[in-house]
Design an enzyme around this catalytic site. Structure first.
Site, mmCIF file in Angstrom:
data_model
loop_
_atom_site.group_PDB
_atom_site.id
_atom_site.type_symbol
_atom_site.label_atom_id
_atom_site.label_comp_id
_atom_site.label_asym_id
_atom_site.label_seq_id
_atom_site.Cartn_x
_atom_site.Cartn_y
_atom_site.Cartn_z
ATOM 1 N N ARG A 102 0.883 -1.178 0.000
ATOM 2 C CA ARG A 102 0.000 0.000 0.000
ATOM 3 C C ARG A 102 0.911 1.216 0.000
ATOM 4 O O ARG A 102 1.706 1.405 0.919
ATOM 5 C CB ARG A 102 -0.905 0.009 1.229
ATOM 6 C CG ARG A 102 -1.539 1.371 1.474
ATOM 7 C CD ARG A 102 -2.647 1.352 2.482
ATOM 8 N NE ARG A 102 -3.823 0.701 1.936
ATOM 9 C CZ ARG A 102 -5.046 0.834 2.455
ATOM 10 N NH1 ARG A 102 -5.242 1.565 3.526
ATOM 11 N NH2 ARG A 102 -6.072 0.216 1.913
ATOM 12 N N HIS A 129 -7.423 0.721 -6.466
ATOM 13 C CA HIS A 129 -7.631 -0.141 -5.295
ATOM 14 C C HIS A 129 -8.296 -1.443 -5.762
ATOM 15 O O HIS A 129 -9.461 -1.706 -5.459
ATOM 16 C CB HIS A 129 -8.502 0.597 -4.275
ATOM 17 C CG HIS A 129 -8.401 0.052 -2.875
ATOM 18 N ND1 HIS A 129 -7.612 -1.030 -2.541
ATOM 19 C CD2 HIS A 129 -9.012 0.445 -1.718
ATOM 20 C CE1 HIS A 129 -7.743 -1.279 -1.246
ATOM 21 N NE2 HIS A 129 -8.569 -0.402 -0.728
ATOM 22 N N GLN A 132 -10.083 -3.949 -3.207
ATOM 23 C CA GLN A 132 -11.371 -3.457 -2.715
ATOM 24 C C GLN A 132 -12.465 -3.737 -3.746
ATOM 25 O O GLN A 132 -13.551 -4.211 -3.408
ATOM 26 C CB GLN A 132 -11.283 -1.949 -2.438
ATOM 27 C CG GLN A 132 -12.598 -1.324 -1.991
ATOM 28 C CD GLN A 132 -13.044 -1.770 -0.617
ATOM 29 O OE1 GLN A 132 -12.293 -1.683 0.334
ATOM 30 N NE2 GLN A 132 -14.272 -2.253 -0.504
ATOM 31 N N ASP A 220 -17.077 7.462 -1.612
ATOM 32 C CA ASP A 220 -15.794 7.374 -0.908
ATOM 33 C C ASP A 220 -15.481 8.761 -0.337
ATOM 34 O O ASP A 220 -16.133 9.752 -0.716
ATOM 35 C CB ASP A 220 -14.712 6.921 -1.921
ATOM 36 C CG ASP A 220 -13.320 6.743 -1.301
ATOM 37 O OD1 ASP A 220 -13.231 6.602 -0.064
ATOM 38 O OD2 ASP A 220 -12.334 6.757 -2.065
ATOM 39 N N CYS A 260 -16.255 1.893 0.576
ATOM 40 C CA CYS A 260 -15.042 1.127 0.879
ATOM 41 C C CYS A 260 -14.639 1.271 2.340
ATOM 42 O O CYS A 260 -13.942 0.401 2.876
ATOM 43 C CB CYS A 260 -13.906 1.565 -0.037
ATOM 44 S SG CYS A 260 -13.595 3.337 0.004
ATOM 45 N N ARG A 288 -13.650 -8.369 1.911
ATOM 46 C CA ARG A 288 -12.230 -8.101 1.642
ATOM 47 C C ARG A 288 -11.414 -9.350 1.972
ATOM 48 O O ARG A 288 -10.492 -9.704 1.254
ATOM 49 C CB ARG A 288 -11.733 -6.922 2.498
ATOM 50 C CG ARG A 288 -12.304 -5.564 2.157
ATOM 51 C CD ARG A 288 -11.881 -5.101 0.792
ATOM 52 N NE ARG A 288 -10.437 -5.055 0.643
ATOM 53 C CZ ARG A 288 -9.637 -4.053 1.050
ATOM 54 N NH1 ARG A 288 -10.160 -2.993 1.608
ATOM 55 N NH2 ARG A 288 -8.326 -4.094 0.858
HETATM 56 N N1 NVA Z 1 -9.856 7.032 -1.482
HETATM 57 C C1 NVA Z 1 -9.507 6.522 -0.175
HETATM 58 C C2 NVA Z 1 -9.757 5.044 -0.119
HETATM 59 C C3 NVA Z 1 -9.445 4.417 1.214
HETATM 60 C C4 NVA Z 1 -9.689 2.946 1.223
HETATM 61 C C5 NVA Z 1 -8.061 6.856 0.127
HETATM 62 O O1 NVA Z 1 -7.227 6.733 -0.761
HETATM 63 O O2 NVA Z 1 -7.773 7.258 1.260
HETATM 64 N N1 CP Z 2 -11.164 0.088 2.414
HETATM 65 C C1 CP Z 2 -9.901 0.006 2.852
HETATM 66 O O1 CP Z 2 -8.960 -0.240 2.089
HETATM 67 O O2 CP Z 2 -9.763 0.148 4.194
HETATM 68 P P1 CP Z 2 -8.390 0.350 4.989
HETATM 69 O O3 CP Z 2 -7.834 1.690 4.582
HETATM 70 O O4 CP Z 2 -8.788 0.299 6.427
HETATM 71 O O5 CP Z 2 -7.454 -0.758 4.621
#
Ligand code: NVA
Ligand code: CP
Length: 301
Positions: A102, A129, A132, A220, A260, A288
């Site tokens: 990540r 992502h 997800q 989101d 998400c 997930r």
């Molecule tokens: N768009 C959000 C998704 C988190 C799962 C982010 O990148 O923080």
């Molecule tokens: N939806 C998602 O990826 O959650 P986290 O940021 O908690 O991993």
């Protein structure tokens, strides 16, 4: 070597196979049927951003598959002090069997795959992502019994979630309408991907236009991880880009709502709509685990 760097790289067939395997693994998990398909394998999990769901579901999933998850925070790794990702990839490839990462830049994930010699799984970048979205598709199939012919609507920012949802929805026979403020559209290559599916893709300015006759509404956060400094500007830009009762009133009967997570009630979604659809949203979160176990098995095959 199979990676999951972005959803564009997986064909409809590969996505469907992963969803089918995810359903099977969920069934086995619920019925206490052991499936130690990755016995003795080690997954390194590099996190350069925070996570609840991704970290826990990969860690638990790997354990349920008989493997060993290794949490690697960028605060502790030399990568956080500037060691090139190309070198990290070549070193880790000699110790472990796969990497989930990540991070911010998609290029970093692509570089891991180019320089390493083990499967690489994208656990979120600013661009996409994919894990997800596989869980999202699994959830829609579970509630609606199919994907083909359904309409998805996404309200919000044209970044990681919107990008992967456009690819995932269109590849699995759904149509998708997205609504975002000016200046927050998805990148050109994603718009071109969408447009190659003709009228199954629509980019709208007004949320209400995108929501018409939707079977699934998705949203989101307005400010993603790494964009905290822009929070005030984004709050102003995204005003009105909210999933609320008015928006839901133009959707199809039985329309699902997915998120998400983490969710910001009163911003991208009202507390009322969130709670009315909490069963769908938390099933999505659970999925997930099952979807990623399927990704792991596929990448290790
Ligand atoms: N768009 C959000 C998704 C988190 C799962 C982010 O990148 O923080
Ligand atoms: N939806 C998602 O990826 O959650 P986290 O940021 O908690 O991993």
């Amino acid at each position: 070597m199979k990676h999951l760097l972005k959803l564009e790289d997986w064909s409809t067939e590969e996505i469907t196979e992963a969803l089918n395997l995810a359903d099977q693994l969920k069934y086995e998990q619920k019925h206490g049927i052991e499936h130690k398909l990755l016995k003795g394998k080690t997954l390194g999990m590099i996190f350069e951003k925070s996570s609840t769901r991704t970290r826990v579901s990969f860690e638990v999933g790997m354990t349920q598959l008989g493997g060993y998850p290794l949490f690697l925070s960028s605060n502790d790794l030399q990568i956080g002090r500037g060691e090139p990702v190309e070198d990290t990839a070549r070193v880790l490839s000699r110790f472990i069997d796969a990497i989930m990462i990540r991070t911010f830049k998609q290029e970093e994930v692509e570089a891991l795959a180019e320089y390493g010699s083990i499967p690489i799984i994208n656990g979120l970048t600013d661009y996409c992502h994919p894990c997800q979205v596989l869980a999202d598709l699994m959830t829609i199939r579970e509630f609606k019994g199919k994907l083909e012919g359904l309409k998805m609507c996404f309200i919000g920012d044209g970044n990681n979630m919107m990008n992967s949802l456009i690819v995932g929805a269109l590849r699995t026979g759904m149509s998708i309408s997205v609504a975002c403020p000016e200046g927050y559209e998805p990148p050109k290559n994603i718009i071109e991907f969408g447009e190659s599916f003709g009228d199954r893709f629509e980019l709208c300015r007004k949320p209400i236009d995108a929501a018409k006759n939707a079977d699934v509404v998705y949203t989101d956060v307005w400010a993603s991880m790494g964009q905290e400094d822009e929070k005030k500007i984004r709050e102003a830009a995204f005003e009105g880009y909210q999933v609320n009762d008015e928006l839901m009133s133009v959707t199809n009967e039985g329309c699902m709502v997915l998120h998400c997570l983490p969710a910001h009630r009163g911003e991208e979604i009202t507390a009322e709509v969130f709670e009315a659809h909490a069963n769908e949203i938390f099933e999505e979160a659970e999925n997930r685990l099952h979807a990623q176990k399927a990704v792991l098995v596929k990448c290790f095959e």
